[in-house]
Design an enzyme around this catalytic site. Structure first.
Site, PDB file in Angstrom:
ATOM      1  N   GLU A 162     -11.841   5.304  61.999  1.00  0.00           N
ATOM      2  CA  GLU A 162     -13.101   4.553  62.008  1.00  0.00           C
ATOM      3  C   GLU A 162     -13.950   4.806  60.761  1.00  0.00           C
ATOM      4  O   GLU A 162     -15.176   4.753  60.810  1.00  0.00           O
ATOM      5  CB  GLU A 162     -13.908   4.876  63.275  1.00  0.00           C
ATOM      6  CG  GLU A 162     -13.220   4.432  64.555  1.00  0.00           C
ATOM      7  CD  GLU A 162     -14.055   4.662  65.799  1.00  0.00           C
ATOM      8  OE1 GLU A 162     -14.948   5.539  65.764  1.00  0.00           O
ATOM      9  OE2 GLU A 162     -13.825   3.985  66.803  1.00  0.00           O
ATOM     10  N   GLU A 213      -8.193   1.019  70.284  1.00  0.00           N
ATOM     11  CA  GLU A 213      -9.118   1.546  71.290  1.00  0.00           C
ATOM     12  C   GLU A 213      -9.780   0.413  72.045  1.00  0.00           C
ATOM     13  O   GLU A 213     -10.666  -0.265  71.524  1.00  0.00           O
ATOM     14  CB  GLU A 213     -10.198   2.444  70.654  1.00  0.00           C
ATOM     15  CG  GLU A 213      -9.681   3.763  70.125  1.00  0.00           C
ATOM     16  CD  GLU A 213     -10.802   4.713  69.696  1.00  0.00           C
ATOM     17  OE1 GLU A 213     -11.976   4.470  70.085  1.00  0.00           O
ATOM     18  OE2 GLU A 213     -10.523   5.668  68.962  1.00  0.00           O
TER      19      GLU A 213
END
Length: 845
Positions: free
Chosen positions: A182, A251
């Site tokens: 991320e 995710e």
């Protein structure tokens, strides 16, 4: 020749040929991961090995496989494995190799997210604190000291996996690895160095030659050697940054994390199923649930700060290892429905057309193959659409899946799965005298000294930042000051009270004046800073000010999160209430002590001779260690400790930390809903429960940590509590329910048999007890007609068949499972012209 055969047989006996000779070839193209030349649709789920125990791993992995997963995904936690530089730990819950081997034994693939930054609501984002002290280091940027350490750890993990032949290229289960995590969310803060860093990370990872693809999630500018992937509640609109890369979702958040002081978040399964179906409808072929089993933040592993000990995450397998129903079952049905479309999906790209406002059809069609997804993305209105000459009813915010482009095998808004109401059975004196007595008597204690008690204390001018001082070796740092107050001081002349004013970066602060607790303050998950104003009366002469500053997990997310400080940074002032006089104590000479005396004495392990036993147990007092012995609750159900009566602290069972407890930190009283409308975009605060109650009252105690008798429980209570109120609770199943309408599709499992026979079966209601030894023992409720409510609170509607209860009892009682057709042929027609449904609540014993 005979010698050669004996040699081969010996290799087979050792398992060498099986693990080294037949590696899989893992590649990818624009549609999918390609395993040995075959494109695959893959369903994945996250299970973090240290958030459960090794004895739980096989069952968690098997339940994941039974739920339709192909892949288990886990982070690798750097600070867990290298707590001291160049000293590694892979024992117990840290046994990564064992975990991956168990995944392989179950016949599943693995995705190893090395990072090594993980976020994950994990302490310091997974970085070891010693990294912070390397001269000249800057995290997650083009910085040589950081890159040296990051490469060394990444190479260490890759080498471990290679040594055990765990990459798919060697015959093992690992088909993917991830580097960084991320970073694209925060890389703009690092300027131009971010791009050179991300290019370096990609080059470093691929140079390790794993033989499997690497991914970077949330990294739109990921280099060509990396597959960039999506994280979020929805990823159907995501497009990879190259036409040569597949559309992957690393995710899909099944819920959200719980902070101390927050209400409990949950995410309706209808919305998760909608998001998953939309992703596959629009060209996705790899999707991962974060989390599939969340587990527990044992010890001091939580980040945040203020992340709770429970990491349940509203996952399909709950914190205790039980199936969360109907979430697990409905997603299992969804996975089967998607897999029925796999051959068509991997053969071509979808053709996407509009069927009207907020209505969409996606068709995967080749010669001989056709699969379709019909979506209604309207947040309010159900509708009927025409597709290929047939009419289909689409509830709002739902997707229907048609594996043959004609018949609906599943609609995401229509749950065919059983629902289970879990319950905790608390052991009280009425239920189990022996277990209760273990907590009502036999306690011993140790008073933690207020202020400085260690020979390792040191003195410095000014106020020190806590993380740099403690290196996170303890939650606790004492700041201690002796100050003279003369009789002519303004604070004493008019007899007025004085206020001690303290500013802290957080996270919790207790102020003691002359050995007595004078006041406390705490931050929250949105703002960790603490500011307290403590009224106090000083005495002439020496006065002692002791400030106990606490961390509750270190920052784990954001640009430069590693630079977030904690502790008392000042100012620290004495202020006269009436006369307004002020003394700033910030720059005076303070004495510091890292950690507690009880920690230095090793009291968490239960030994040592300092424990005091006396009939008068001190209660509701700060800074007390408590110890008792107990027998394990009988049976095999998961165990929790109910910390009712306690304030804040940490607990250990047989020397192992079950985590921080804080039942006095309650959630706000507003914002919760009894039932949450799944229609419309989900946000982490959309669906909340437990408002006005402790964020966490029950704390998981793994059974593998217990002996039948003679167990030791140690508590450190920092605020004040009554340990005799603590009780055990066992996690058990309450009611078993299902609610299926005449408009539901038939069970997904029946699709294949119908294809062979050509006969269509109508909707069925099925019940199955969750444990092998159980049978359905009673029917609490049964109604065919227009029943209302949810599991545990069903009620009859305006019409109900009079035959339903006897039919359900005959079909189900005494059996582990049962299935009943939902139709007027079975129950008669209590109200003609109305779409009817069957609702049943049962008990298993």
């Amino acid at each position: 020749m005979r010698e050669r055969m004996l040699f081969i047989l010996s290799l087979l006996a050792l398992g060498v040929l099986a693990t080294t000779s037949f590696g899989a070839n893992i590649t990818y193209d624009h549609r999918a991961l390609v395993i040995d030349g075959q494109r695959r649709v893959l369903i994945s789920g996250s299970i973090h090995y240290p958030r459960s125990t090794p004895d739980m791993w096989p069952d968690l992995i098997q339940k994941s496989k039974d739920g339709g997963l192909d892949v288990i995904e886990t982070y690798v936690f750097w600070n867990l494995h290298e707590p001291v530089q160049n000293k590694y730990d892979f024992e117990g819950r840290k046994d990564l190799v064992k975990f991956i081997k168990l995944v392989a034994e179950a016949g599943l693939y693995a995705h190893l997210r090395i990072g090594p930054y993980v976020c994950a609501e994990w302490n310091y984002g997974g970085f070891p604190l010693w990294l912070h002290f390397i001269p000249g280091i800057k995290f997650r940027t083009d910085n040589e000291p950081f890159k040296v350490e990051m490469k060394q750890f990444t190479a260490k993990i890759v080498d471990m996996m290679k040594q055990e032949n765990l990459y798919a290229s060697q015959g093992g289960p690992i088909i993917l690895s991830q580097i960084e995590n991320e970073y694209g969310n925060i890389d703009s803060a690092y300027g131009s160095a971010a791009k050179t860093y991300i290019n370096w990370a990609a080059s470093m990872a691929t140079s390790l030659d794993t033989g499997v693809p690497w991914v970077m999630c949330q990294q739109a500018d990921a280099p060509d050697s990396m597959i960039n992937t999506c994280n979020g509640f929805y990823c159907d609109q995501f497009t990879p940054n190259s036409a040569k890369k597949p559309k992957m979702w690393t995710e899909n958040w099944t819920g959200w994390f719980l902070p101390f002081g927050g209400a409990v978040p949950y995410r309706p399964v209808e919305d998760i199923a909608f998001a998953v179906a939309r992703f596959f409808q629009r060209g996705g072929t790899f999707q991962n649930y974060y989390m599939y089993h969340g587990g527990t933040n044992f010890g001091r592993t939580t980040g945040g700060p203020f992340i709770a000990t429970s990491y349940d995450y509203d996952a399909p397998i709950d914190e205790y290892g039980h199936l969360r129903q109907p979430k697990w079952g409905h997603l299992k049905d969804l996975h089967k429905a998607i897999k029925l479309c796999e051959q068509a999906m991997v053969a071509t790209d979808p053709t996407i057309t509009s069927l009207g406002s907020n209505l969409e059809a996606s068709v995967y069609k080749t010669s001989g193959l056709c699969a379709a997804f019909l979506a209604n993305v309207d947040t309010q209105s159900d509708t009927t659409v025409n597709f290929n000459g047939n009419s289909y009813h689409l509830p709002a915010w739902s997707v229907s899946i048609l594996p043959d482009c004609k018949n609906v095998v599943l609609n995401t808004a229509k749950i065919n799965s059983v629902a289970i109401i879990p319950k905790f059975i608390r052991q009280s004196s009425e239920d189990d005298v022996d277990a209760s007595e273990a907590f009502l008597s036999g306690w011993s204690w140790f008073n933690e000294p207020v202020g400085i008690s260690s020979n390792n204390a040191f003195m410095k001018l000014g106020l020190f930042e806590q993380i740099n001082t403690t290196a996170d070796q303890s939650d606790y740092l004492w700041y201690s000051l002796r100050t003279d107050i003369h009789g002519n001081e303004p604070f004493l002349q008019d007899g007025s009270q004085t206020v001690l004013h303290v500013e802290s970066l957080g996270h919790v602060l207790h102020a003691f004046i002359n050995g007595k607790l004078a006041g406390s303050g705490k931050g929250n998950s949105g703002n960790a800073k603490v500011s307290i104003q403590v009224p106090t009366t000083l005495i002439p002469g020496k006065n002692r000010i002791d400030l106990l500053s606490l961390t509750v997990g270190l920052q784990n997310y954001g640009a430069f999160f590693d630079e977030s400080g904690a502790g008392v940074t000042g100012p620290v002032k004495l202020q006269g209430v009436k006369n307004g006089s002020t003394i700033d104590l910030s720059s005076q000479q303070w004495t510091y002590q890292v950690g507690l005396k009880g920690e230095a004495l090793g009291l968490s392990r239960g030994g040592n001779s300092v424990w005091v036993s006396d009939p008068t147990l001190p209660k509701e007092q700060p800074l007390i260690w408590y110890k008792t012995n107990f027998d394990a609750p009988s049976g095999s159900n998961p165990i929790a400790l109910d910390f009712t009566g306690m304030g804040k602290g940490e607990a250990w069972v047989n020397g192992q930390s079950i985590g921080r407890y804080w039942p006095t930190y309650t959630a706000p009283s507003g914002g919760c809903t009894n039932s949450c409308n799944y229609r419309g975009p989900y946000k982490s605060y959309k669906c909340l429960k437990n408002c006005g109650k402790p964020s966490q009252q029950l704390y998981h105690v793994p059974r593998s940590w217990l002996q039948p008798s003679g167990n030791t429980l140690v508590l450190f209570e920092e605020m004040g509590g009554d340990p005799t109120q603590i009780s055990f609770a066992t996690r058990e199943v309450g009611s078993l329910c299902s609610h299926v309408s005449e408009s539901h599709p038939q069970p997904v499992d029946m699709w294949r048999s119908d294809q062979k026979t050509g006969r269509r079966t109508g909707p069925m209601l099925s019940l199955e007890c969750p444990f092998p030894s159980q049978i359905i023992s009673s029917i609490k409720f049964a109604s065919f007609g227009t029943p209302q409510g949810t599991c545990g609170s069903f009620s009859h509607g305006r019409c109900s068949s009079t035959r339903v209860l006897s039919i359900i009892q005959k079909a189900c009682i005494g059996s582990k499972s049962c299935s009943v057709g939902v139709s007027i042929d079975t129950f008669g027609d209590p109200c003609a012209g109305v779409t009817k449904s069957l609702a049943v609540e049962a008990s298993c014993t």
